[in-house]
Design an enzyme around this catalytic site. Structure first.
Site, PDB file in Angstrom:
ATOM      1  N   ASP A  11       0.873  -1.175   0.000  1.00 38.27           N
ATOM      2  CA  ASP A  11       0.000   0.000   0.000  1.00 38.27           C
ATOM      3  C   ASP A  11       0.912   1.228   0.000  1.00 38.27           C
ATOM      4  OD1 ASP A  11      -2.099   1.722   0.116  1.00 38.27           O
ATOM      5  OD2 ASP A  11      -2.964   0.942   1.960  1.00 38.27           O
ATOM      6  N   ASP A 105      -2.665   2.311  -6.163  1.00 38.75           N
ATOM      7  CA  ASP A 105      -1.608   2.339  -5.152  1.00 38.75           C
ATOM      8  C   ASP A 105      -1.604   1.132  -4.235  1.00 38.75           C
ATOM      9  OD1 ASP A 105      -3.999   2.979  -3.952  1.00 38.75           O
ATOM     10  OD2 ASP A 105      -3.126   4.428  -2.562  1.00 38.75           O
ATOM     11  N   GLU A 106      -2.276   0.054  -4.620  1.00 39.26           N
ATOM     12  CA  GLU A 106      -2.439  -1.071  -3.697  1.00 39.26           C
ATOM     13  C   GLU A 106      -2.534  -2.371  -4.476  1.00 39.26           C
ATOM     14  OE1 GLU A 106      -5.538  -2.279  -0.079  1.00 39.26           O
ATOM     15  OE2 GLU A 106      -5.967  -0.581  -1.394  1.00 39.26           O
TER      16      GLU A 106
END
Length: 462
Positions: A11, A105-106
Site C-alpha cells: 500500500d 496504489d495497492e
C-alpha cells in the site's frame, strides 16, 4: 492456510499527496490535500501532515478546508499517478506472475507462485528489497505487509504504515487478531459493526467466542460463516492475477447544477467519447450502454439499452446515450452525469447500419461540440487547475498555486530543485502554457537504492 508468510500486500503511503510533495519541493513536510476543489468536491488523499488535523479521504472538501485552512489544496493529476502506478506494478510483476491490483496504489502479490520467497527469512529480504526498489525508481515510500493470507497481509501493511514492513508469522495470527476491533475484518462496515456492538461483540476474540451459530443468527448464513472463519484467522482467498472488468464507465459531478438541456446533451456526448476511449485503451467493446443522471434533489436515475452486438464505436455509444437521455426529465437541474458500457467483450461485431448512422451522428456531434468551444476559447483553453504543471518561456517549469480574478499564481520549481519563487501572471499570458509533469526521480541509480536500504535495515532491526 500456508506455512509461510508468502502473500504480500503493498500500500503506497498517501499516494496522490506523496506524488505531489515529491514533485513540489515547497510542499514537502507540509499539509497537502488532493481532490475536487469545487463546492461539492471530496478529498481523494490527504498527506500525513494534513491527517494530523483530522482530514481524511472521502471527506467533503469544505470540511477539510475548515479543519486545515492553511493546507495546499490541489486538483488530481491522474495521468501522472497512473504512470507511477505502472512503474510500481512492474516491480511487483518482477516478483511473481500472480499480482492482484486493487487500485493505483495497492496490490496483493503471491511470492510463492513466483518462487521469490518460501520462508520467513526470504520473505523479509524480498519485502525490504521491494521497498528499496520503489524508493529508488519512484522516490516514494510504500508500506508492506506479509502473511499467510490476504486478510492478514492487508492488516500487516496497515500496521506498517507509514513507510514500514510487518511480517505476521504463521501460528501467531489468532493472538494478533484477538484484541483488534471487529471493524478490522474485511466486510465489517459501520452498519455491521453497530449491529455486532449492540449484541455485545466489539473485538475479534468476542466474535470467535460468540460461535458460528450465533453469528449466522445475527448476520445471516453467508455473512455469518465467512466472518466466523475470519475471526479464526482462516482466509483461503487466492491472489487473482487478472480481474475481469464487468463495465467501463466515466462520470462527472458539476459544481453548479446544469439546467440547460442542450448543455446536458453535450456533456453526455463528451462523457460517451471518454468512455469509448477507455474501452479502446483496454482493447474491449460492449453491448449495453448505461446512462446515469443524478438530479438536483439527489435522486439518481439509471437507464440502459442493449445493442445487437458489442461495439467500441464512439458514434454508436453517443447515439445510444442520447436516446437514453430523451427518457429522463432534467428540468429541475442535473448535478451528476455518467456514461458506461457493460456486457464487455474483446472483439467488436460490426453493425453496418449502426456504423453508417454513426458516421453521420459523429459528424453532427463534432459540429455541435465545436460551437461552444469557438464561443468561449478562454474558458476552454486557459484553465489553470491548482497543482498542475506549467512552463513559462522565461522562468521555466512550475506549477499553479491558484487562479482567479483574471490572474494565475505560479511557483517555479522542479522535483530536484530547491523550493522556488512565486510569480503572478494574467491568465491569458502568451508566455505561459500547460506542461507535462517532470519525472520524480532523475536517473534513479544505485545511490538512491543504497540510501533506501539503510532505512529499511533500521526498521527491521527495531
Amino acid at each position: 492456510m500456508r506455512n509461510a508468510p508468502t502473500i504480500l500486500h503493498l500500500d503506497m503511503d498517501a499516494f496522490f499527496a506523496s506524488v505531489e510533495q515529491a514533485s513540489k519541493p515547497s510542499l514537502r513536510g507540509k499539509a497537502v490535500v488532493v481532490g475536487g476543489l469545487g463546492p461539492r468536491g471530496v478529498v481523494a488523499t490527504a498527506s500525513y501532515e494534513a491527517r494530523v488535523f483530522g482530514v481524511h479521504s472521502a471527506m467533503p472538501m469544505a470540511q477539510a478546508r475548515r479543519l486545515a485552512p492553511n493546507a495546499a489544496y490541489l486538483v488530481p493529476r491522474f495521468s501522472l499517478y497512473r504512470s507511477i502506478s505502472e512503474q510500481v506494478m512492474g516491480l511487483l510483476r518482477a516478483l511473481s506472475p500472480l499480482v492482484e491490483p486493487l487500485s493505483l496504489d495497492e496490490a496483493f502479490v503471491d511470492l510463492e507462485a513466483g518462487g521469490t520467497a518460501w520462508d520467513e527469512e526470504s520473505v523479509r529480504l524480498t519485502g525490504a528489497k521491494l521497498r528499496a526498489d520503489i524508493r529508488a525508481v519512484t522516490g516514494l515510500t510504500g508500506s508492506v505487509g506479509l502473511a499467510a493470507s490476504k486478510m492478514l497481509a492487508k492488516i500487516a501493511s496497515e500496521q506498517a504504515k507509514p513507510d514500514g514492513l510487518v511480517v505476521i508469522e504463521p501460528g501467531t495470527e489468532r493472538a494478533l487478531l484477538g484484541p483488534m476491533p471487529v471493524r478490522t475484518l474485511p466486510g465489517v462496515g459501520p452498519a455491521t459493526g453497530d449491529h455486532l456492538r449492540r449484541a455485545g461483540i466489539t473485538t475479534v476474540d468476542e466474535l470467535a467466542e460468540a460461535g458460528e451459530d450465533e453469528l449466522v443468527r445475527l448476520l445471516g448464513k453467508a455473512h455469518g460463516h465467512v466472518l466466523y472463519a475470519m475471526a479464526l484467522a482462516h482466509d483461503e482467498r487466492p491472489v487473482v492475477a487478472e480481474r475481469e472488468a464487468k463495465s467501463v464507465s466515466v462520470e462527472d459531478t458539476y459544481d453548479v447544477d446544469i439546467h440547460d438541456r442542450v448543455r446536458v446533451g453535450l456533456e453526455v456526448q463528451r462523457l460517451a467519447d471518454r468512455c469509448v476511449r477507455r474501452l479502446r485503451e483496454a482493447g474491449l467493446s460492449g453491448r449495453t450502454i448505461v446512462l446515469k443522471v443524478r438530479r438536483y434533489d439527489f435522486s439518481t436515475l439509471t437507464r440502459s439499452e442493449t445493442l445487437r452486438g458489442p461495439t467500441d464505436d464512439p458514434a454508436v455509444v453517443r447515439e445510444a446515450a442520447a436516446r437514453l437521455l430523451d427518457s429522463v426529465d432534467t428540468t429541475g437541474g442535473v448535478r451528476l452525469l455518467g456514461v458506461g458500457v457493460s456486457g464487455l467483450a474483446d472483439y467488436t461485431q460490426e453493425d453496418l447500419f449502426a456504423q453508417a448512422a454513426g458516421e453521420l451522428a459523429e459528424a453532427e456531434a463534432e459540429e455541435a461540440v465545436a460551437a461552444p468551444v469557438e464561443e468561449q476559447p478562454a474558458v476552454t483553453e486557459r484553465r489553470w487547475p491548482a497543482g498542475h504543471d506549467v512552463r513559462h518561456t522565461e522562468f521555466g517549469h512550475g506549477w499553479v498555486q491558484g487562479s482567479g480574478l483574471g490572474r494565475v499564481t505560479v511557483r517555479f520549481e522542479t522535483p530536484d530543485s530547491e523550493p522556488g519563487r512565486v510569480r503572478t501572471f494574467r491568465v491569458d499570458d502568451p508566455e505561459l502554457a500547460p506542461a507535462d509533469p517532470l519525472p520524480l526521480v532523475s536517473g534513479g541509480g544505485e545511490e538512491g537504492a543504497g540510501s533506501a536500504w539503510g532505512r529499511v535495515d533500521e526498521s527491521l532491526g527495531a
